[in-house]
Design a protein around this motif. Structure first.
Motif, PDB file in Angstrom:
ATOM      1  N   ALA A 167     -10.349  46.424  32.557  1.00 22.63           N
ATOM      2  CA  ALA A 167     -10.166  45.288  31.659  1.00 22.63           C
ATOM      3  C   ALA A 167      -9.795  45.830  30.289  1.00 22.63           C
ATOM      4  O   ALA A 167     -10.495  46.693  29.753  1.00 22.63           O
ATOM      5  CB  ALA A 167     -11.437  44.445  31.577  1.00 22.63           C
TER       6      ALA A 167
ATOM      7  N   VAL B 298      -7.757  40.908  28.614  1.00 22.95           N
ATOM      8  CA  VAL B 298      -8.799  39.980  28.160  1.00 22.95           C
ATOM      9  C   VAL B 298      -8.787  39.919  26.637  1.00 22.95           C
ATOM     10  O   VAL B 298      -8.299  40.837  25.967  1.00 22.95           O
ATOM     11  CB  VAL B 298     -10.208  40.429  28.643  1.00 22.95           C
ATOM     12  CG1 VAL B 298     -10.303  40.360  30.161  1.00 22.95           C
ATOM     13  CG2 VAL B 298     -10.533  41.831  28.157  1.00 22.95           C
TER      14      VAL B 298
ATOM     15  N   LEU C  64     -13.419  40.093  36.835  1.00 30.78           N
ATOM     16  CA  LEU C  64     -12.182  39.746  36.140  1.00 30.78           C
ATOM     17  C   LEU C  64     -10.963  40.317  36.860  1.00 30.78           C
ATOM     18  O   LEU C  64      -9.940  39.644  37.007  1.00 30.78           O
ATOM     19  CB  LEU C  64     -12.230  40.266  34.704  1.00 30.78           C
ATOM     20  CG  LEU C  64     -13.137  39.511  33.729  1.00 30.78           C
ATOM     21  CD1 LEU C  64     -13.338  40.332  32.460  1.00 30.78           C
ATOM     22  CD2 LEU C  64     -12.545  38.155  33.403  1.00 30.78           C
TER      23      LEU C  64
ATOM     24  N   ALA D 253     -14.647  33.974  32.261  1.00 24.20           N
ATOM     25  CA  ALA D 253     -14.365  34.712  33.495  1.00 24.20           C
ATOM     26  C   ALA D 253     -15.248  34.244  34.635  1.00 24.20           C
ATOM     27  O   ALA D 253     -14.840  34.233  35.793  1.00 24.20           O
ATOM     28  CB  ALA D 253     -14.563  36.211  33.258  1.00 24.20           C
TER      29      ALA D 253
END
Length: 826
Positions: free
Chosen positions: A393, A423, A442, A757
């Motif tokens: 992420a 993100v 995620l 998320a």
């Protein structure tokens, strides 16, 4: 000693390549020449390795000359290691390079070999190995493999990797042969060479066997193949079993092995005869070694803990810099970092990890160093392992594909082995520490949950409900269009992405009003999640996890029963006509019962899990009641027959009129009936069996009453009845508390605020809850001894089946949809 050992095997085959072949005598002569050339004070010798004769001769020659050897893969950046240790001699493709002057460090007398921990991020941390380490490990490997002088092993792994080097050591120890090649098993030239030199074995990491499956390897073209070894990471049990079965047909054995560079290669092995029956185990300790299980916080029970190894092959210790090369043995035991248990049959099973290292493609990857490498490129990211992939992420507006490529380069794995997601903020725990499980969720969501293509509410409803958008009246609602509890979850999650915060009663809000409420929405960290959706997701995780024995938290199925009643009240008891109500209810029953019966039929063909009464969804009525799997589908049976009975009741005009006039009162009346069954007023004497029979109907009725409660006093009444009914119902107070909390949330809290998320993950799990419930019994059993993997696999299969069924429904709807105006029904 090395030269004399090699020469003792005379004219036997020692090494073969594409263009050359050496006997042991010829190999000994070449090694002796190199040793003489490198003679002098003990030095640190760095060798860039390739699987060729020149590398092998220089490696053995450096050892024979008494030097400490540091093998590293050719073509890689070793600047961190070279600048830290400043080797006295470097041997590469260009020749031998010496640093002038006297050795600038002390080398311990026992130190023989330095190995990187099979990682690819250039860490200067090395494993110090002694002559005793090398000889003891080579000896036990040759012993349990039953190596013969006639064996010839292909070098499918790098010589700088402890696994590849152990193949060389063990074969040269017993006078067996080596087939040196850098070719991949997918190259036909590899197999030509293997057959030409009459190869009897090869070694592979899990990725090697994945490649073998891709090329359809069946062993038929390798008549001399005697055995195959696998190590370098955990291979899925089903693949272990497939290759074990293949070996049985083709005449070769499969040895699954477990080890680490710190143990000079091997710590355990699984005998070939157990690969079919115990494919998930790492096996038993190698001769001369032993395991113990030591407690670890967060892993309850004495039988599960960190796996600790003891044996003569345990390293001398780590080296972090040149001064450490003068140290003697500093460790006696090896803490593997793996969470394991010893099964009753004496075999060991690994069930988890304690550290932030993962093993992919035979590489031990330091996730912290991957994060650091990304940070050096201006990418702030969190990285974690996710099965056979890395999950990343990243913030800063970087393209996920760019992040994936950068992470793959840093880890030394293919870009396809990385799943990256962009993100706004990195997920953190309340403590401020990285939330790595959220990174995995995620990444999964980014990979599996493509955003809706709908540009407005009407298109979204049409896509999910399989309708032609041109035929939908803007005054229609989700309920008007036939939306039910099965499609509700999907619409909730996707509509929230499209509109932002949803109205409290959006299922009965006309499309035009929903569209008017739309506003530009910036992706944020927090979002609202419908409580019924959250409960479905949480309940299915609790059900699967408890059945797979990952943890023991019961009560999820009873919460699901309450949610089913809640959705019945919302989507089946609607203002449409009685005929449409009943038709809608039968449609809902069909979408539960038909896939259930189909799956049971498949399971009947493949397993002994069910009987003919399960096929009728009537095991609770018809038995047998003494089967181990008799109660597995109790939830589906209770739900289906409850809905069937209610469909029959509300088909009656009088019942339909009463419900429309007094919806809460009728729901409470059915709750009273449920409580009469719960307290066994009729004297049926079912006792605790009531937990899993039609007598559990009262949980459904609680949810139904909650959906019809329009005022706080009505909600308070439902809550009170729930609390009283739960008192003494379960013999496990935790179970009762789980059900109480879940249903109280359903009664009082329409929406839960949580990280954005989580809404996507919860929506996906909730949507797939039925199919997950149906298949999880058969799925998690495939991962015996690895409950976490079994739970993850069950959830993944449930999601995959749900998406597949949705795709089929959409395709069928596209073929059968006729243009017609969908009316508003009041």
């Amino acid at each position: 000693m090395i030269v004399a050992h090699l020469r003792g095997y005379g004219e036997r085959f020692a090494v073969g390549t594409d263009h050359a072949q050496l006997s042991y005598r010829e190999l000994a002569d070449r090694v002796e020449t190199v040793a003489a050339h490198l003679a002098g004070p003990r030095r640190l010798v760095l060798i860039e390795t390739r699987n060729d004769i020149a590398t092998l001769v220089h490696y053995l020659g450096a050892l024979a000359a008494g030097h400490v050897v540091l093998p590293l893969p050719a073509g890689r950046d070793h600047s961190a290691i070279e600048s830290t240790y400043r080797p006295d001699i470097v041997i590469d493709a260009a020749g031998v390079h010496r640093r002038t002057g006297d050795p600038h460090r002390q080398l311990h007398d026992d130190l023989t070999l330095l190995l990187s921990t099979s990682g690819s991020t250039g860490s200067p941390k090395l494993v110090r190995l002694s002559r005793t380490n090398l000889i003891s490990n080579a000896t036990v490997i040759a012993d349990y493999l039953g190596l013969r002088e006639t064996d010839r092993a292909a070098t499918t792994l790098p010589m700088s990797y402890c696994y590849g080097l152990s193949v060389i050591h063990s074969h040269l120890l017993v006078g067996a042969g080596l087939i040196l090649t850098d070719r991949s098993v997918v190259d036909e030239q590899f197999w030509d060479l293997f057959r030409r030199h009459r190869g009897t074995s090869f070694a592979g990491v899990p990725y090697t066997f994945e490649l073998l499956e891709r090329i359809g390897f069946d062993g038929s073209s390798t008549p001399d193949l005697r055995y195959v070894t696998q190590a370098g990471g955990r291979m899925p049990p089903e693949r272990v079993r497939r290759f074990a079965e293949l070996g049985r047909r083709a005449g070769f054995d499969l040895y699954v092995m477990y080890g680490a560079t710190e143990a000079t290669a091997r710590m355990a092995y699984l005998p070939p005869e157990l690969a079919l029956t115990r494919p998930g185990a790492i096996g038993r300790p190698v001769p001369g070694g032993s395991f113990s299980i030591e407690p670890v916080d967060g892993w309850p029970g004495d039988e599960v803990g960190e796996l600790v190894y003891r044996g003569p092959n345990v390293m001398m210790g780590y080296a972090h810099g040149p001064d450490d090369l003068a140290l003697g043995k500093t460790v006696e035991t090896l803490r593997t970092g793996d969470i394991a248990r010893r099964a009753p049959d004496g075999l060991y099973e690994v069930v988890g990890r304690t550290s932030r290292f993962v093993k992919l493609y035979g590489l031990r990857i330091d996730l912290h160093r991957v994060e650091t490498a990304l940070r050096d490129q201006g990418i702030t990211a969190l990285c974690t392992g996710d099965g056979d992939r890395l999950a990343v992420a990243a913030t800063g507006g970087h393209d996920p594909q760019t992040v994936a490529r950068a992470a793959a380069d840093a880890a030394g794995v293919p870009a396809g082995a990385v799943r990256a997601v962009a993100v706004d903020e990195l997920p953190l725990l309340e403590s401020g520490k990285p939330d790595y499980p959220a990174v995995r969720r995620l990444a999964h969501s980014a990979g599996a949950d493509a955003p809706t293509s709908a540009s407005d509410v009407r298109e979204l409803f049409a896509e999910v409900l399989h309708l032609d958008p041109a035929t939908i009246d803007p005054a229609a609602t989700f309920v008007d269009l036939g939306g039910n509890s099965l499609s509700y979850v999907t619409v909730t999650v996707r509509l929230q992405r499209l509109l932002g915060r949803l109205p409290a009663d959006w299922p009965r809000t006309p499309i035009r009003e929903l569209q008017a409420a739309a506003r530009p929405r910036r992706a944020g960290r927090w979002a609202g999640l419908e409580t019924s959706v959250a409960l479905r997701a949480a309940a299915i995780v609790l059900i699967v996890g408890s059945h797979a024995e990952l943890f023991t938290i019961w009560g999820g199925a009873h919460v699901l029963l309450g949610v089913a009643g809640y959705n019945f009240g919302r989507f089946c008891q609607t203002p449409v006509s009685r005929t449409d109500r009943v038709r809608h209810l039968w449609s809902t029953i069909a979408w539960i019962a038909v896939p259930s019966v189909l799956w049971i039929a498949i399971a009947l063909l493949l397993t002994d899990d069910y009987t003919w009464s399960n096929l009728l969804l009537a095991n609770k009525f018809l038995g047998p009641h003494d089967s181990m799997t008799a109660g597995r589908l109790w939830f589906v049976e209770v739900l289906v027959w409850t809905l069937v009975l209610l469909a029959l009741v509300f088909w009656l005009p009088l019942a339909d009129r009463l419900e429309r006039q007094w919806p809460f009162t009728v729901a409470m009346a059915f709750l009273a009936v449920g409580l009469a069954l719960r307290y066994d007023i009729l004297g049926l004497g079912l006792g605790r069996d009531a937990w899993f029979t039609m007598l559990a109907f009262w949980f459904f009725a609680v949810g139904w009453a909650a959906a019809k409660a329009a005022t706080n006093w009505q909600r308070a009444v439902v809550t009170t009845v729930l609390a009283v009914g739960l008192y003494g119902y379960f013999d496990n107070p935790v179970r009762g508390a789980i059900v109480l909390v879940g249903l109280v949330l359903l009664i009082w809290v329409p929406t839960i605020r949580c990280p954005a998320a989580v809404t996507a993950v919860a929506g996906t799990l909730a949507e797939a809850s039925l199919y997950t419930y149906l298949v999880h019994y058969q799925v998690y059993e495939l991962f015996e001894g690895h409950p976490a993997i079994g739970v993850a696999a069950s959830l993944a299969v449930g999601v995959a089946l749900t998406r597949a069924v949705t795709a089929v429904r959409r395709r069928l709807a596209d073929r059968t949809t006729q243009p017609r105006l969908i009316p508003v029904r009041r």
